[in-house]
Write an enzyme that holds these catalytic residues in place. Sequence first.
Site, PDB file in Angstrom:
ATOM      1  CG  HIS A  34      -0.278  -0.279   2.508  1.00 35.78           C
ATOM      2  ND1 HIS A  34       0.653   0.585   3.041  1.00 35.78           N
ATOM      3  CD2 HIS A  34      -0.361  -1.314   3.387  1.00 35.78           C
ATOM      4  CE1 HIS A  34       1.086   0.126   4.188  1.00 35.78           C
ATOM      5  NE2 HIS A  34       0.502  -1.045   4.422  1.00 35.78           N
ATOM      6  CG  HIS A  37       4.232  -1.715   2.082  1.00 31.30           C
ATOM      7  ND1 HIS A  37       2.912  -2.112   2.034  1.00 31.30           N
ATOM      8  CD2 HIS A  37       4.785  -2.378   3.123  1.00 31.30           C
ATOM      9  CE1 HIS A  37       2.679  -2.984   2.997  1.00 31.30           C
ATOM     10  NE2 HIS A  37       3.792  -3.162   3.687  1.00 31.30           N
ATOM     11  CD  GLN A 152       9.222  -4.296  11.958  1.00 24.99           C
ATOM     12  OE1 GLN A 152       8.531  -5.292  12.110  1.00 24.99           O
ATOM     13  NE2 GLN A 152       9.166  -3.578  10.851  1.00 24.99           N
TER      14      GLN A 152
HETATM   15  P1  AMP Z   1       5.074  -4.971   6.587  1.00 23.08           P
HETATM   16  O1  AMP Z   1       4.802  -5.398   5.172  1.00 23.08           O
HETATM   17  O2  AMP Z   1       3.835  -4.764   7.383  1.00 23.08           O
HETATM   18  O3  AMP Z   1       6.087  -5.870   7.264  1.00 23.08           O
HETATM   19  O4  AMP Z   1       5.752  -3.530   6.501  1.00 23.08           O
HETATM   20  C1  AMP Z   1       6.918  -3.328   5.756  1.00 23.08           C
HETATM   21  C2  AMP Z   1       7.459  -1.951   6.063  1.00 23.08           C
HETATM   22  O5  AMP Z   1       6.494  -0.961   5.718  1.00 23.08           O
HETATM   23  C3  AMP Z   1       7.778  -1.743   7.554  1.00 23.08           C
HETATM   24  O6  AMP Z   1       8.975  -0.992   7.675  1.00 23.08           O
HETATM   25  C4  AMP Z   1       6.581  -0.957   8.028  1.00 23.08           C
HETATM   26  O7  AMP Z   1       6.844  -0.158   9.171  1.00 23.08           O
HETATM   27  C5  AMP Z   1       6.287  -0.102   6.820  1.00 23.08           C
HETATM   28  N1  AMP Z   1       4.893   0.389   6.852  1.00 23.08           N
HETATM   29  C6  AMP Z   1       3.773  -0.357   6.974  1.00 23.08           C
HETATM   30  N2  AMP Z   1       2.684   0.451   7.029  1.00 23.08           N
HETATM   31  C7  AMP Z   1       3.131   1.726   6.959  1.00 23.08           C
HETATM   32  C8  AMP Z   1       2.509   3.013   6.991  1.00 23.08           C
HETATM   33  N3  AMP Z   1       1.195   3.153   7.103  1.00 23.08           N
HETATM   34  N4  AMP Z   1       3.293   4.105   6.906  1.00 23.08           N
HETATM   35  C9  AMP Z   1       4.653   3.986   6.795  1.00 23.08           C
HETATM   36  N5  AMP Z   1       5.293   2.803   6.763  1.00 23.08           N
HETATM   37  C10 AMP Z   1       4.560   1.683   6.847  1.00 23.08           C
END
Ligand code: AMP
Length: 278
Positions: A34, A37, A152
């Site tokens: 989204h 990412h 994290q």
């Molecule tokens: P995930 O796929 O949930 O493991 O997230 C991958 C990366 O995207 C991680 O560094 C998350 O912190 C970042 N991320 C997920 N959602 C958001 C968001 N709404 N705003 C900024 N970064 C995000």
Amino acid sequence: MKIFKKINEIRRESEKLRAAGETIGFVPTMGALHEGHLSLVRRSAGMCGKTVVSIFVNPIQFGPNEDLSKYPKPLQIDKNLLLKEKADILFIPSSEEMYRNRETGVTSGKHSSILCGMSRKNHFDGVLTVVSKLFNIISPDFAFFGEKDYQQLTLIKKMVFDLDFKVKIVSCPIVRERDGLALSSRNSYLSLSERTEAPIIYNTLSIAADLFRKGVSPEEIEKLSKKTIEENSKGRVDYIKIYDNNLNQCTIESKKCRVFAAVFFGKTRLIDNMEVSK
Ligand code: AMP
């Protein structure tokens, strides 16, 4: 965009890039991409000559009763989004490729037992293990992480410091929907009524920021915030806690802190956080 599934192949590619003098930016994800990412991908593309994105739903960071088997995997849509963002390399390993007969892993420190670590045992050991493997495979110069997963991010920075990784960690702001809900791959699990109620998390964090500015104590803010969510929605609070930006104790004298929330809507657990200051 080049796509790799095998560790030795992407390792060869990144060695080639480094030999050619490229700066490598890396964005690890679990897919179902989204705008949150994509904001990391754009940040990397703005800073680095080549951007590598990984999509890997990491089994060892999920607990036995969590959503590993139903985690969304819209791989073709993800590939199209990354093509549009001009990502250079996509790494999509299988679990077998990543873990084979793994016996060794990274142990997270004391800040992994608070907040999400209270209800997700071993979660952060799983995160740090996969992130350190990916760092060793890709050897990026910079790696990009969202403040959405602030605990994290903090634990990864600490691991990089403690274990002398060469990579520099870049933290990126939270991307939100227009109504304030933080973007998350898990938002797709929400029913229509849960989706309508979920922005109460952001609204409550905003009220908490206001109370903090006015000098209300962290304990009082935590109590009031939980009450606000549980009396005005079907959300069930897992935690609402205030810590400083290094995840240490926050007191009434602290000038800058962060309020953290995890709230269940039905079976879906959403997390969010916001910096608060005086
Ligand atoms: P995930 O796929 O949930 O493991 O997230 C991958 C990366 O995207 C991680 O560094 C998350 O912190 C970042 N991320 C997920 N959602 C958001 C968001 N709404 N705003 C900024 N970064 C995000």
